[in-house]
Design a protein around this motif. Sequence first.
Motif, PDB file in Angstrom:
ATOM      1  N   ASP A  52       0.889  -1.278  -0.050  1.00 45.23           N
ATOM      2  CA  ASP A  52       0.235  -0.068   0.099  1.00 45.23           C
ATOM      3  C   ASP A  52       0.858   1.169  -0.103  1.00 45.23           C
ATOM      4  OD1 ASP A  52      -2.236   1.640   0.069  1.00 45.23           O
ATOM      5  OD2 ASP A  52      -2.667   1.088   2.336  1.00 45.23           O
ATOM      6  N   ALA A  53       1.805   1.194   1.032  1.00 47.00           N
ATOM      7  CA  ALA A  53       2.720   2.478   0.924  1.00 47.00           C
ATOM      8  C   ALA A  53       3.604   2.556  -0.493  1.00 47.00           C
ATOM      9  CB  ALA A  53       3.898   2.265   1.974  1.00 47.00           C
ATOM     10  N   ALA A  54       4.129   1.612  -1.095  1.00 41.07           N
ATOM     11  CA  ALA A  54       4.678   1.535  -2.304  1.00 41.07           C
ATOM     12  C   ALA A  54       3.775   2.171  -3.356  1.00 41.07           C
ATOM     13  CB  ALA A  54       5.266   0.214  -2.878  1.00 41.07           C
ATOM     14  N   LYS A  55       2.554   1.789  -3.420  1.00 38.68           N
ATOM     15  CA  LYS A  55       1.581   2.472  -4.528  1.00 38.68           C
ATOM     16  C   LYS A  55       1.673   3.977  -4.308  1.00 38.68           C
ATOM     17  CE  LYS A  55      -1.252  -1.714  -4.907  1.00 38.68           C
ATOM     18  NZ  LYS A  55      -2.797  -2.378  -4.542  1.00 38.68           N
ATOM     19  N   ARG A  56       1.722   4.416  -3.057  1.00 38.97           N
ATOM     20  CA  ARG A  56       1.583   5.799  -2.972  1.00 38.97           C
ATOM     21  C   ARG A  56       2.832   6.343  -3.162  1.00 38.97           C
ATOM     22  NH1 ARG A  56      -2.509   7.231   1.448  1.00 38.97           N
ATOM     23  NH2 ARG A  56      -3.802   5.497   1.486  1.00 38.97           N
ATOM     24  N   GLY A  57       3.914   5.844  -3.404  1.00 34.79           N
ATOM     25  CA  GLY A  57       5.344   6.333  -3.654  1.00 34.79           C
ATOM     26  C   GLY A  57       6.083   6.575  -2.462  1.00 34.79           C
ATOM     27  N   ALA A  58       5.817   5.825  -1.394  1.00 32.25           N
ATOM     28  CA  ALA A  58       6.681   6.046  -0.013  1.00 32.25           C
ATOM     29  C   ALA A  58       7.800   5.145  -0.366  1.00 32.25           C
ATOM     30  CB  ALA A  58       5.861   5.646   1.075  1.00 32.25           C
ATOM     31  N   ASN A  59       8.654   5.374   0.534  1.00 36.47           N
ATOM     32  CA  ASN A  59      10.041   4.600   0.821  1.00 36.47           C
ATOM     33  C   ASN A  59      10.185   4.049   2.154  1.00 36.47           C
ATOM     34  OD1 ASN A  59      10.987   6.944   1.913  1.00 36.47           O
ATOM     35  ND2 ASN A  59      12.651   7.246   0.306  1.00 36.47           N
ATOM     36  N   SER A  60       9.182   4.708   3.114  1.00 39.55           N
ATOM     37  CA  SER A  60       9.148   4.275   4.360  1.00 39.55           C
ATOM     38  C   SER A  60       7.879   4.402   5.001  1.00 39.55           C
ATOM     39  CB  SER A  60      10.175   5.191   5.460  1.00 39.55           C
ATOM     40  OG  SER A  60      11.366   5.065   4.756  1.00 39.55           O
ATOM     41  N   VAL A  61       7.551   3.458   6.047  1.00 41.90           N
ATOM     42  CA  VAL A  61       6.294   3.781   6.922  1.00 41.90           C
ATOM     43  C   VAL A  61       6.539   3.794   8.381  1.00 41.90           C
ATOM     44  CG1 VAL A  61       4.130   2.742   7.377  1.00 41.90           C
ATOM     45  CG2 VAL A  61       5.007   2.132   5.283  1.00 41.90           C
ATOM     46  N   MET A  62       6.335   4.810   8.944  1.00 39.65           N
ATOM     47  CA  MET A  62       6.721   5.019  10.138  1.00 39.65           C
ATOM     48  C   MET A  62       5.588   4.782  11.270  1.00 39.65           C
ATOM     49  SD  MET A  62       7.284   9.030  10.286  1.00 39.65           S
ATOM     50  CE  MET A  62       6.525   9.814  11.892  1.00 39.65           C
ATOM     51  N   ASP A  63       5.693   4.949  12.492  1.00 41.04           N
ATOM     52  CA  ASP A  63       4.578   4.628  14.019  1.00 41.04           C
ATOM     53  C   ASP A  63       3.738   3.658  13.348  1.00 41.04           C
ATOM     54  OD1 ASP A  63       5.555   7.046  14.942  1.00 41.04           O
ATOM     55  OD2 ASP A  63       4.170   8.232  13.957  1.00 41.04           O
ATOM     56  N   VAL A  64       4.401   2.362  12.999  1.00 41.72           N
ATOM     57  CA  VAL A  64       3.550   1.036  12.772  1.00 41.72           C
ATOM     58  C   VAL A  64       3.107   0.293  13.835  1.00 41.72           C
ATOM     59  CG1 VAL A  64       3.773  -1.179  11.711  1.00 41.72           C
ATOM     60  CG2 VAL A  64       4.740   1.013  10.554  1.00 41.72           C
ATOM     61  N   THR A  65       1.880  -0.028  13.974  1.00 36.61           N
ATOM     62  CA  THR A  65       1.281  -0.885  15.040  1.00 36.61           C
ATOM     63  C   THR A  65       0.592  -1.959  14.470  1.00 36.61           C
ATOM     64  OG1 THR A  65      -0.730   0.478  15.225  1.00 36.61           O
ATOM     65  CG2 THR A  65       1.062   1.134  16.600  1.00 36.61           C
ATOM     66  N   CYS A  66       0.643  -3.204  15.076  1.00 32.89           N
ATOM     67  CA  CYS A  66      -0.208  -4.320  14.472  1.00 32.89           C
ATOM     68  C   CYS A  66      -1.023  -4.871  15.692  1.00 32.89           C
ATOM     69  CB  CYS A  66       0.641  -5.364  13.995  1.00 32.89           C
ATOM     70  SG  CYS A  66       1.875  -4.684  12.792  1.00 32.89           S
ATOM     71  N   ASP A  67      -2.291  -5.123  15.412  1.00 32.50           N
ATOM     72  CA  ASP A  67      -3.121  -5.775  16.393  1.00 32.50           C
ATOM     73  C   ASP A  67      -3.731  -7.110  15.655  1.00 32.50           C
ATOM     74  OD1 ASP A  67      -3.196  -3.456  18.227  1.00 32.50           O
ATOM     75  OD2 ASP A  67      -4.232  -2.400  16.629  1.00 32.50           O
ATOM     76  N   THR A  68      -4.118  -7.960  16.754  1.00 36.14           N
ATOM     77  CA  THR A  68      -4.743  -9.250  16.335  1.00 36.14           C
ATOM     78  C   THR A  68      -6.091  -9.128  16.745  1.00 36.14           C
ATOM     79  OG1 THR A  68      -2.540 -10.335  16.640  1.00 36.14           O
ATOM     80  CG2 THR A  68      -4.432 -11.674  16.380  1.00 36.14           C
ATOM     81  N   ALA A  69      -7.069  -9.590  15.929  1.00 35.98           N
ATOM     82  CA  ALA A  69      -8.442  -9.846  16.241  1.00 35.98           C
ATOM     83  C   ALA A  69      -8.960 -11.193  16.082  1.00 35.98           C
ATOM     84  CB  ALA A  69      -9.385  -8.688  15.427  1.00 35.98           C
ATOM     85  N   GLY A  70      -9.933 -11.626  16.636  1.00 36.84           N
ATOM     86  CA  GLY A  70     -10.688 -12.862  16.683  1.00 36.84           C
ATOM     87  C   GLY A  70     -11.839 -12.813  15.633  1.00 36.84           C
ATOM     88  N   THR A  71     -12.859 -13.528  15.541  1.00 40.09           N
ATOM     89  CA  THR A  71     -13.901 -13.557  14.939  1.00 40.09           C
ATOM     90  C   THR A  71     -14.638 -12.245  14.813  1.00 40.09           C
ATOM     91  OG1 THR A  71     -14.168 -15.878  15.438  1.00 40.09           O
ATOM     92  CG2 THR A  71     -15.970 -14.922  14.289  1.00 40.09           C
ATOM     93  N   ASP A  72     -14.887 -11.674  13.671  1.00 42.16           N
ATOM     94  CA  ASP A  72     -15.463 -10.487  13.172  1.00 42.16           C
ATOM     95  C   ASP A  72     -16.196 -10.690  11.893  1.00 42.16           C
ATOM     96  OD1 ASP A  72     -14.393  -6.942  12.384  1.00 42.16           O
ATOM     97  OD2 ASP A  72     -16.152  -7.757  12.909  1.00 42.16           O
TER      98      ASP A  72
END
Length: 92
Positions: A52-72
């Motif tokens: 997604d970042a590369a499609k926008r022309g980015a070379n970096s992504v900062m302040d990255v967080t990841c979350d896990t979710a169950g059934t939704d």
Amino acid sequence: MKDALNVRVYRVGADAPKVAQYLGQVVGNSCKNLMTDPPPTTNDALLRLRVDAAKRGANSVMDVTCDTAGTDTWGTNCWASVSCKGVAIRAE
């Protein structure tokens, strides 16, 4: 996809490079949609974030967080998911 492999990821709290341009928030999701699908992984979510970042022309992504979710079933139709988000930038 090749460009995505060159996008650097900086987690929240990491020393990010000097920002030349902010390109907006990006998201990557890994989803177990069917019972036969493999489990979602953080690595898959981060790869999708980098794409997604590369499609926008980015070379970096900062302040990255990841979350896990169950059934939704209403929001994503996933049995389980991992979602990563961050801010796409062009670093100097």
